[in-house]
Design a protein around this motif. Structure first.
Motif, PDB file in Angstrom:
ATOM      1  N   LYS A  82       0.841  -1.206   0.000  1.00  0.00           N
ATOM      2  CA  LYS A  82       0.000   0.000   0.000  1.00  0.00           C
ATOM      3  C   LYS A  82       0.875   1.254   0.000  1.00  0.00           C
ATOM      4  CE  LYS A  82      -3.785   2.202   2.553  1.00  0.00           C
ATOM      5  NZ  LYS A  82      -3.302   3.522   2.329  1.00  0.00           N
ATOM      6  N   VAL A  83       1.933   1.228   0.805  1.00  0.00           N
ATOM      7  CA  VAL A  83       2.850   2.375   0.860  1.00  0.00           C
ATOM      8  C   VAL A  83       3.498   2.569  -0.517  1.00  0.00           C
ATOM      9  CG1 VAL A  83       5.053   3.177   1.840  1.00  0.00           C
ATOM     10  CG2 VAL A  83       3.282   2.228   3.344  1.00  0.00           C
ATOM     11  N   ARG A  84       3.916   1.469  -1.163  1.00  0.00           N
ATOM     12  CA  ARG A  84       4.519   1.572  -2.495  1.00  0.00           C
ATOM     13  C   ARG A  84       3.519   2.134  -3.508  1.00  0.00           C
ATOM     14  NH1 ARG A  84       6.593  -4.143  -3.945  1.00  0.00           N
ATOM     15  NH2 ARG A  84       6.681  -3.197  -6.006  1.00  0.00           N
ATOM     16  N   ALA A  85       2.263   1.654  -3.430  1.00  0.00           N
ATOM     17  CA  ALA A  85       1.232   2.109  -4.366  1.00  0.00           C
ATOM     18  C   ALA A  85       0.940   3.604  -4.154  1.00  0.00           C
ATOM     19  CB  ALA A  85      -0.038   1.287  -4.197  1.00  0.00           C
ATOM     20  N   ASP A  86       0.864   4.040  -2.893  1.00  0.00           N
ATOM     21  CA  ASP A  86       0.621   5.459  -2.605  1.00  0.00           C
ATOM     22  C   ASP A  86       1.785   6.321  -3.115  1.00  0.00           C
ATOM     23  OD1 ASP A  86      -1.761   4.758  -1.413  1.00  0.00           O
ATOM     24  OD2 ASP A  86      -1.012   4.921   0.650  1.00  0.00           O
ATOM     25  N   GLU A  87       2.983   5.832  -2.910  1.00  0.00           N
ATOM     26  CA  GLU A  87       4.163   6.577  -3.381  1.00  0.00           C
ATOM     27  C   GLU A  87       4.166   6.675  -4.904  1.00  0.00           C
ATOM     28  OE1 GLU A  87       7.497   8.835  -3.383  1.00  0.00           O
ATOM     29  OE2 GLU A  87       6.267   8.295  -1.638  1.00  0.00           O
ATOM     30  N   LEU A  88       3.776   5.593  -5.552  1.00  0.00           N
ATOM     31  CA  LEU A  88       3.731   5.610  -7.013  1.00  0.00           C
ATOM     32  C   LEU A  88       2.678   6.606  -7.506  1.00  0.00           C
ATOM     33  CD1 LEU A  88       4.780   4.433  -9.661  1.00  0.00           C
ATOM     34  CD2 LEU A  88       3.027   2.650  -9.470  1.00  0.00           C
ATOM     35  N   LYS A  89       1.542   6.696  -6.840  1.00  0.00           N
ATOM     36  CA  LYS A  89       0.510   7.666  -7.220  1.00  0.00           C
ATOM     37  C   LYS A  89       1.049   9.092  -7.116  1.00  0.00           C
ATOM     38  CE  LYS A  89      -3.684   5.118  -6.127  1.00  0.00           C
ATOM     39  NZ  LYS A  89      -4.839   5.016  -5.238  1.00  0.00           N
ATOM     40  N   ARG A  90       1.802   9.341  -6.046  1.00  0.00           N
ATOM     41  CA  ARG A  90       2.373  10.696  -5.876  1.00  0.00           C
ATOM     42  C   ARG A  90       3.383  11.003  -6.975  1.00  0.00           C
ATOM     43  NH1 ARG A  90       1.789   9.335  -0.455  1.00  0.00           N
ATOM     44  NH2 ARG A  90       3.885   8.516  -0.227  1.00  0.00           N
ATOM     45  N   GLN A  91       4.084   9.996  -7.452  1.00  0.00           N
ATOM     46  CA  GLN A  91       5.118  10.201  -8.462  1.00  0.00           C
ATOM     47  C   GLN A  91       4.570  10.158  -9.892  1.00  0.00           C
ATOM     48  OE1 GLN A  91       8.024   7.150  -7.780  1.00  0.00           O
ATOM     49  NE2 GLN A  91       8.788   8.067  -5.896  1.00  0.00           N
ATOM     50  N   GLN A  92       3.296   9.837 -10.041  1.00  0.00           N
ATOM     51  CA  GLN A  92       2.729   9.638 -11.364  1.00  0.00           C
ATOM     52  C   GLN A  92       2.950  10.838 -12.287  1.00  0.00           C
ATOM     53  OE1 GLN A  92      -1.420   8.643 -11.376  1.00  0.00           O
ATOM     54  NE2 GLN A  92      -1.484   8.227 -13.572  1.00  0.00           N
ATOM     55  N   THR A  93       2.837  12.040 -11.745  1.00  0.00           N
ATOM     56  CA  THR A  93       2.967  13.235 -12.591  1.00  0.00           C
ATOM     57  C   THR A  93       4.403  13.488 -13.023  1.00  0.00           C
ATOM     58  OG1 THR A  93       3.119  14.616 -10.613  1.00  0.00           O
ATOM     59  CG2 THR A  93       0.939  14.375 -11.634  1.00  0.00           C
ATOM     60  N   ILE A  94       5.370  12.995 -12.272  1.00  0.00           N
ATOM     61  CA  ILE A  94       6.771  13.269 -12.632  1.00  0.00           C
ATOM     62  C   ILE A  94       7.427  12.105 -13.379  1.00  0.00           C
ATOM     63  CG2 ILE A  94       7.130  14.933 -10.780  1.00  0.00           C
ATOM     64  CD1 ILE A  94       8.555  12.722  -9.213  1.00  0.00           C
ATOM     65  N   LEU A  95       6.754  10.938 -13.407  1.00  0.00           N
ATOM     66  CA  LEU A  95       7.331   9.769 -14.099  1.00  0.00           C
ATOM     67  C   LEU A  95       6.840   9.714 -15.541  1.00  0.00           C
ATOM     68  CD1 LEU A  95       6.896   6.948 -11.400  1.00  0.00           C
ATOM     69  CD2 LEU A  95       9.012   8.074 -12.066  1.00  0.00           C
ATOM     70  N   PRO A  97       5.191   7.964 -18.648  1.00  0.00           N
ATOM     71  CA  PRO A  97       4.069   7.019 -18.629  1.00  0.00           C
ATOM     72  C   PRO A  97       4.494   5.546 -18.674  1.00  0.00           C
ATOM     73  CG  PRO A  97       3.589   8.801 -20.123  1.00  0.00           C
ATOM     74  CD  PRO A  97       5.011   8.984 -19.674  1.00  0.00           C
ATOM     75  N   ASP A  98       5.512   5.219 -19.488  1.00  0.00           N
ATOM     76  CA  ASP A  98       5.929   3.817 -19.567  1.00  0.00           C
ATOM     77  C   ASP A  98       6.605   3.355 -18.274  1.00  0.00           C
ATOM     78  OD1 ASP A  98       8.015   5.584 -20.209  1.00  0.00           O
ATOM     79  OD2 ASP A  98       9.119   4.020 -21.292  1.00  0.00           O
ATOM     80  N   VAL A  99       7.325   4.226 -17.592  1.00  0.00           N
ATOM     81  CA  VAL A  99       7.963   3.901 -16.312  1.00  0.00           C
ATOM     82  C   VAL A  99       6.870   3.708 -15.258  1.00  0.00           C
ATOM     83  CG1 VAL A  99       9.490   4.749 -14.480  1.00  0.00           C
ATOM     84  CG2 VAL A  99      10.102   5.105 -16.881  1.00  0.00           C
ATOM     85  N   PHE A 100       5.889   4.628 -15.259  1.00  0.00           N
ATOM     86  CA  PHE A 100       4.783   4.520 -14.306  1.00  0.00           C
ATOM     87  C   PHE A 100       4.042   3.188 -14.494  1.00  0.00           C
ATOM     88  CE2 PHE A 100       0.262   4.973 -13.334  1.00  0.00           C
ATOM     89  CZ  PHE A 100       0.329   5.300 -11.995  1.00  0.00           C
ATOM     90  N   GLN A 101       3.725   2.843 -15.742  1.00  0.00           N
ATOM     91  CA  GLN A 101       3.010   1.592 -16.031  1.00  0.00           C
ATOM     92  C   GLN A 101       3.828   0.379 -15.601  1.00  0.00           C
ATOM     93  OE1 GLN A 101      -0.078   1.078 -16.985  1.00  0.00           O
ATOM     94  NE2 GLN A 101      -0.428   3.284 -16.968  1.00  0.00           N
ATOM     95  N   ALA A 102       5.134   0.400 -15.828  1.00  0.00           N
ATOM     96  CA  ALA A 102       5.988  -0.725 -15.435  1.00  0.00           C
ATOM     97  C   ALA A 102       5.971  -0.904 -13.917  1.00  0.00           C
ATOM     98  CB  ALA A 102       7.419  -0.500 -15.931  1.00  0.00           C
ATOM     99  N   LYS A 103       6.058   0.211 -13.183  1.00  0.00           N
ATOM    100  CA  LYS A 103       6.033   0.128 -11.710  1.00  0.00           C
ATOM    101  C   LYS A 103       4.663  -0.308 -11.207  1.00  0.00           C
ATOM    102  CE  LYS A 103       9.812   3.205 -10.657  1.00  0.00           C
ATOM    103  NZ  LYS A 103      10.369   3.942  -9.568  1.00  0.00           N
TER     104      LYS A 103
END
Length: 194
Positions: A82-95, A97-103
């Motif tokens: 859950k912590v990883r998923a929340d962190e990924l959501k916060r980073q979505q705007t700076i990552l 799209p292909d990096v975000f999808q891979a994570k």
């Protein structure tokens, strides 16, 4: 010729009949000595004994403690995901799209792995409980046979398979008493590597 054949067949048939029935007359003393005893049935509620016994209650308590430990480990892993998923959501705007999808796929894969781990853990617990119940049923059946023999009973039925019976045939309470007194132990082993 046909008449001769028919009389031969009749003679052989008579000889066979005499040997089958005649041997019964000769061995009637043997048959009299091997009479089948009168059936005197005992009724035992094996499921009631198993569920009411101290042995089963203790085993269930121990298994519940083990299940709770495993559940705590799974809960910790869920929280980490859950912590990883929340962190990924916060980073979505700076990552990208292909990096975000891979994570995101990696987190989903880990979530599925965690669900599978929980399913395997539950299956192991159920397997252990079923094996324990089988072992304990065997002990109960032996004790029931002993109690029945002491009471002059020579055949036993599980209560769950009997529609009606005379209460005097029920030896469940005595078997439960002896089962609890036997302090039967079952070893609880769960293979974590399977």
């Amino acid at each position: 010729m046909i008449q001769f054949f028919k009389s031969r067949v009749a003679a052989v048939g008579l000889a066979v009949t005499f040997s089958v029935f005649g041997s019964g007359l000769i061995n009637s003393d043997v048959l009299a000595q091997t009479t089948i005893p009168q059936a005197k049935a005992a009724i035992v509620d094996v499921t009631f004994i198993l569920n009411s016994s101290e042995t089963w209650k203790n085993a269930e308590k121990e298994m519940k403690a083990r299940v709770d430990d495993v559940q705590k480990e799974i809960d910790v892993k869920k929280e980490q995901l859950k912590v990883r998923a929340d962190e990924l959501k916060r980073q979505q705007t700076i990552l990208a799209p292909d990096v975000f999808q891979a994570k995101a796929r990696e987190i989903q894969k880990d979530q599925l792995g965690l669900q599978r781990e929980a399913q395997i853990s539950n299956a192991k617990v159920n397997d252990v409980l079923n094996r324990m119940r089988g072992q304990l049923r065997g002990v109960i059946v032996k004790l029931a046979a002993n109690v029945a023999a002491e009471k002059g009973m020579n055949i036993g039925f599980d209560r769950n398979n009997v529609i009606f019976f005379n209460d005097g045939m029920d030896i469940t309470k005595e078997v439960l008493k002896r089962f609890n007194a036997s302090k039967t132990k079952v070893e609880i082993t769960v293979d974590k590597n399977q």
